[in-house]
Design a protein around this motif. Structure first.
Motif, PDB file in Angstrom:
ATOM      1  N   PHE A   7      17.152  91.901 -41.062  1.00 22.95           N
ATOM      2  CA  PHE A   7      16.587  93.209 -41.429  1.00 22.95           C
ATOM      3  C   PHE A   7      16.989  93.646 -42.839  1.00 22.95           C
ATOM      4  N   PRO A   8      18.270  93.521 -43.244  1.00 23.79           N
ATOM      5  CA  PRO A   8      18.633  93.910 -44.620  1.00 23.79           C
ATOM      6  C   PRO A   8      17.848  93.137 -45.678  1.00 23.79           C
ATOM      7  N   GLU A   9      17.643  91.843 -45.395  1.00 22.33           N
ATOM      8  CA  GLU A   9      16.869  91.041 -46.352  1.00 22.33           C
ATOM      9  C   GLU A   9      15.436  91.541 -46.440  1.00 22.33           C
ATOM     10  N   LEU A  10      14.902  91.888 -45.279  1.00 20.59           N
ATOM     11  CA  LEU A  10      13.526  92.389 -45.245  1.00 20.59           C
ATOM     12  C   LEU A  10      13.414  93.697 -46.022  1.00 20.59           C
ATOM     13  N   ILE A  11      14.410  94.554 -45.823  1.00 22.56           N
ATOM     14  CA  ILE A  11      14.414  95.836 -46.556  1.00 22.56           C
ATOM     15  C   ILE A  11      14.386  95.589 -48.059  1.00 22.56           C
TER      16      ILE A  11
ATOM     17  N   THR B  29       3.482  93.743 -44.766  1.00 25.53           N
ATOM     18  CA  THR B  29       2.614  92.687 -44.226  1.00 25.53           C
ATOM     19  C   THR B  29       2.499  91.514 -45.204  1.00 25.53           C
ATOM     20  N   ASP B  30       2.563  91.835 -46.516  1.00 22.59           N
ATOM     21  CA  ASP B  30       2.545  90.755 -47.507  1.00 22.59           C
ATOM     22  C   ASP B  30       3.766  89.869 -47.350  1.00 22.59           C
ATOM     23  N   VAL B  31       4.920  90.536 -47.175  1.00 22.68           N
ATOM     24  CA  VAL B  31       6.160  89.776 -47.012  1.00 22.68           C
ATOM     25  C   VAL B  31       6.067  88.889 -45.780  1.00 22.68           C
ATOM     26  N   VAL B  32       5.537  89.479 -44.698  1.00 22.57           N
ATOM     27  CA  VAL B  32       5.399  88.698 -43.459  1.00 22.57           C
ATOM     28  C   VAL B  32       4.504  87.495 -43.705  1.00 22.57           C
ATOM     29  N   ALA B  33       3.374  87.722 -44.367  1.00 25.68           N
ATOM     30  CA  ALA B  33       2.422  86.629 -44.574  1.00 25.68           C
ATOM     31  C   ALA B  33       3.035  85.522 -45.421  1.00 25.68           C
ATOM     32  N   THR B  34       3.688  85.910 -46.543  1.00 31.84           N
ATOM     33  CA  THR B  34       4.200  84.872 -47.442  1.00 31.84           C
ATOM     34  C   THR B  34       5.380  84.138 -46.816  1.00 31.84           C
ATOM     35  N   ARG B  35       6.315  84.901 -46.258  1.00 28.74           N
ATOM     36  CA  ARG B  35       7.515  84.245 -45.728  1.00 28.74           C
ATOM     37  C   ARG B  35       7.217  83.458 -44.464  1.00 28.74           C
ATOM     38  N   CYS B  36       6.334  83.961 -43.648  1.00 29.92           N
ATOM     39  CA  CYS B  36       5.980  83.205 -42.450  1.00 29.92           C
ATOM     40  C   CYS B  36       5.130  81.992 -42.808  1.00 29.92           C
ATOM     41  N   GLY B  37       4.409  82.096 -43.935  1.00 30.68           N
ATOM     42  CA  GLY B  37       3.705  80.918 -44.430  1.00 30.68           C
ATOM     43  C   GLY B  37       4.667  79.819 -44.813  1.00 30.68           C
ATOM     44  N   GLU B  38       5.899  80.212 -45.191  1.00 28.77           N
ATOM     45  CA  GLU B  38       6.941  79.221 -45.494  1.00 28.77           C
ATOM     46  C   GLU B  38       7.745  78.869 -44.245  1.00 28.77           C
ATOM     47  N   GLY B  48      11.690  93.004 -32.284  1.00 30.86           N
ATOM     48  CA  GLY B  48      11.304  91.629 -31.970  1.00 30.86           C
ATOM     49  C   GLY B  48      11.379  90.726 -33.185  1.00 30.86           C
ATOM     50  N   THR B  49      10.916  89.519 -33.011  1.00 30.14           N
ATOM     51  CA  THR B  49      10.968  88.539 -34.085  1.00 30.14           C
ATOM     52  C   THR B  49       9.575  87.972 -34.317  1.00 30.14           C
ATOM     53  N   PHE B  50       9.150  87.979 -35.566  1.00 33.85           N
ATOM     54  CA  PHE B  50       7.911  87.297 -35.941  1.00 33.85           C
ATOM     55  C   PHE B  50       8.274  85.861 -36.272  1.00 33.85           C
ATOM     56  N   GLU B  51       7.710  84.957 -35.540  1.00 38.90           N
ATOM     57  CA  GLU B  51       8.124  83.565 -35.688  1.00 38.90           C
ATOM     58  C   GLU B  51       6.900  82.669 -35.836  1.00 38.90           C
ATOM     59  N   PRO B  52       6.699  82.085 -37.001  1.00 39.12           N
ATOM     60  CA  PRO B  52       5.603  81.125 -37.124  1.00 39.12           C
ATOM     61  C   PRO B  52       6.007  79.795 -36.520  1.00 39.12           C
ATOM     62  N   LYS B  53       5.066  79.157 -35.867  1.00 40.27           N
ATOM     63  CA  LYS B  53       5.355  77.852 -35.250  1.00 40.27           C
ATOM     64  C   LYS B  53       4.319  76.854 -35.721  1.00 40.27           C
ATOM     65  N   LYS B  54       4.827  75.716 -36.179  1.00 40.00           N
ATOM     66  CA  LYS B  54       3.897  74.674 -36.643  1.00 40.00           C
ATOM     67  C   LYS B  54       3.507  73.788 -35.473  1.00 40.00           C
ATOM     68  N   PRO B  73      -3.416  69.878 -37.934  1.00 43.21           N
ATOM     69  CA  PRO B  73      -2.223  70.694 -37.687  1.00 43.21           C
ATOM     70  C   PRO B  73      -2.481  72.139 -38.058  1.00 43.21           C
ATOM     71  N   LYS B  74      -1.678  73.041 -37.480  1.00 47.06           N
ATOM     72  CA  LYS B  74      -1.851  74.448 -37.822  1.00 47.06           C
ATOM     73  C   LYS B  74      -0.549  75.201 -37.582  1.00 47.06           C
ATOM     74  N   VAL B  75      -0.468  76.368 -38.169  1.00 45.03           N
ATOM     75  CA  VAL B  75       0.682  77.236 -37.977  1.00 45.03           C
ATOM     76  C   VAL B  75       0.229  78.414 -37.123  1.00 45.03           C
ATOM     77  N   VAL B  76       0.961  78.665 -36.068  1.00 42.77           N
ATOM     78  CA  VAL B  76       0.610  79.754 -35.150  1.00 42.77           C
ATOM     79  C   VAL B  76       1.685  80.815 -35.242  1.00 42.77           C
ATOM     80  N   MET B  77       1.255  82.063 -35.351  1.00 40.16           N
ATOM     81  CA  MET B  77       2.203  83.171 -35.412  1.00 40.16           C
ATOM     82  C   MET B  77       2.559  83.591 -33.998  1.00 40.16           C
ATOM     83  N   THR B  78       3.830  83.653 -33.721  1.00 34.15           N
ATOM     84  CA  THR B  78       4.239  84.160 -32.413  1.00 34.15           C
ATOM     85  C   THR B  78       5.141  85.367 -32.621  1.00 34.15           C
TER      86      THR B  78
END
Lengths: 440, 91
Positions: A7-11, B29-38, B48-54, B73-78
């Motif tokens: 969470f801190p990193e996300l912030i 949401t941008d952060v989620v998209a970019t970081r989960c893309g990685e 909860g936890t946003f967890e991408p799964k390959k 192959p694909k990445v699925v967001m869970t």
């Protein structure tokens, strides 16, 4: 990659992205998820743009069995949260794979091939590692400066000389490589092919040769045209040459082990060529024999017909008692006809005999047992082939490759693969032979 | 609850304008998209936890016509709900 963002990193990430204070970003995120949680607890579904939809689903009570005690347990009614990612988020995540599409596989694609592909995908570095050291040892770049023509255009006609020089000079390795490569059908080669053309130009650019990358493909193509007619190899393709060049480089790098390989390859190649030539000759001979037979049979039938006619005429003539001349003439004709019929008859009797004598050549992989399997349908009957050729073969376990053996007709020894008695007899015989040659 | 309403609610609670809040939400949401893309997962406490799964490529067989197809192959967001929220939802 695969790390967990706390969470801190996300912030911090959100704060830097929006140029706001960390405090603001923290407050916002906490408030955001508190609001979402509250809405979800109230049973409301929440949709966040570019992220997805959170939805609370009711799960009905159901019966189950406790894993530990084995007793029936009722799972009570409860709610669960379902998250459906937004289309834009799913697309963003799948961007690296967006150019892929579901492909319908041919029947020709086997599971082994697929396994091989996935194996290569998992460790793609293996085919790439050996190639960069190979390429500095390319024969082409050092030879190019020797050709006294600085502009690129006049050099191209001279390029054909390069392979010509290369071919005779390392007389042992290079032509062997050329000869042996196309014959051995390499199942894994396509990958090498794919790798090498990509890398060759790249590495050749590094030695700062302007013409080299352009000329390379030409060098590769021209030997194909030259070599193909010389060697008369049916499967000579530019790809094969590319492989050979790669092969040459490997050989030059690792000379001693490579040479041995080359020798064996050379021998194999020679053997194969001989076999191919022999089979060609055999085919031609067989064809000629077949033609002869056909002609003879045709002639025989014709002659038979003629003789019958002459016999009929002779009878009629005999009944009418006409001049002697005609009689003698008919007799003459008859004699000729008889001679005609006799000739083909004799020959047709003789013809099948040489055709029936089946021979086969022993090779490193063609033993008596395999011959027996091929000709009689059961490998146990090899003993009869051995008995037929006892004069040639000393020890059935040590037959020099190239020995031509006569395959006896199946009737001669009462060979019948369907008859268990016959098979048993052959097995008994083979047992005796084994005992006889055990010590030798 | 749609996005608009959510932004309005959060803005009201924070005492900020909806523009600011929607900007922050977009950044999130941008952060989620970019970081989960990685393939990084993002954990949010008590949510909860946003967890991408390959998912690897695989071969599927169409039961109708027996044709085999190679699925890329694909990445699925869970999303894995936190226990806190889960227990709250249950009751």
């Amino acid at each position: 990659m695969n790390s967990k963002i706390t969470f801190p990193e996300l912030i911090e990430l959100v704060a830097t992205a929006t140029n706001t204070s960390k405090r603001m970003s923290e407050l916002f995120l906490k408030e955001l998820f508190a609001t979402v949680s509250q809405a979800l607890i109230e049973g409301e579904s929440v949709r966040i743009k570019n992220l997805g939809q959170f939805k609370v689903e009711a799960v009905k009570a159901r019966k189950s069995v406790s894993v530990n005690t084995g007793q029936e347990v009722e799972i009570p009614h409860h709610n669960r949260l379902v998250f459906t990612p937004a289309k834009s988020l799913a697309d963003a995540l799948n961007e690296p794979f967006s150019h892929f599409d579901t492909v319908v596989l041919d029947d020709a694609v086997t599971d082994e091939q697929l396994a091989a592909i996935t194996g290569d995908l998992e460790n793609p570095s293996t085919p790439e590692i050996p190639s960069p050291p190979e390429l500095p040892a390319l024969p082409a770049p050092p030879e190019l400066p020797a050709t006294p023509a600085p502009p690129a255009d006049p050099e191209i006609p001279e390029v054909p000389e390069l392979p010509a020089i290369e071919l005779p000079d390392p007389a042992e390795s290079v032509p062997d490589g050329l000869a042996s490569m196309p014959v051995t059908p390499p199942p894994f080669m396509p990958q090498v092919e794919k790798v090498s053309p990509q890398e060759e130009p790249i590495v050749e650019e590094q030695p700062v040769e302007e013409a080299a990358p352009q000329e390379e493909p030409i060098v590769e193509e021209q030997p194909v045209e030259e070599a193909a007619p010389q060697e008369e190899q049916p499967v000579e393709e530019p790809q094969a040459i590319v492989e050979e060049q790669v092969e040459e480089q490997v050989e030059e790098q690792v000379e001693e082990p490579a040479d041995e390989d080359v020798y064996s390859a050379e021998e194999i190649e020679r053997d194969k060529r001989e076999v191919a030539r022999k089979s060609m000759l055999r085919g031609v001979l067989l064809g000629a024999l077949g033609m002869l037979l056909l002609v003879l049979i045709g002639w025989g039938i014709y002659a038979m017909a003629v003789s019958q006619k002459t016999v009929e005429t002779a009878d009629t003539v005999a009944v009418t008692h006409e001049e002697d001349m005609s009689n003698t003439e008919i007799v003459m004709r008859q004699g000729i006809a008889e001679a005609d019929t006799a000739q083909p008859a004799v020959e047709t009797v003789e013809e099948p005999k040489p055709a029936a004598v089946v021979t086969d050549t022993c090779t490193k992989t063609m033993f008596l047992t395999r011959m027996a399997k091929k000709h009689y349908g059961n490998s146990d009957f090899w003993v009869y082939i051995y008995e037929e050729n006892e004069a040639i073969i000393d020890n059935p376990n040590h037959i020099t490759p190239g020995t031509v053996v006569v395959i006896p007709p199946a009737e001669k020894y009462g060979i019948d693969p369907k008859d268990p008695e016959s098979v048993k007899k052959a097995q008994m015989k083979s047992g005796k032979l084994f005992a006889k040659f055990r010590g030798k | 609850m749609e996005n608009k309403k959510l932004v309005a609610l959060v803005a009201d609670k924070l005492g900020r304008s909806t523009e600011d809040v929607s900007k922050l939400l977009d950044a999130f949401t941008d952060v989620v998209a970019t970081r989960c893309g990685e393939l990084d997962s993002i954990a949010i406490p008590s949510f909860g936890t946003f967890e991408p799964k390959k998912k690897n490529e695989r071969v599927v067989v169409n039961p109708g016509n027996g044709k085999r197809m190679l699925v890329p192959p694909k990445v699925v967001m869970t999303f894995k709900i936190s226990n806190v929220l889960k227990s709250k939802l249950k009751g």
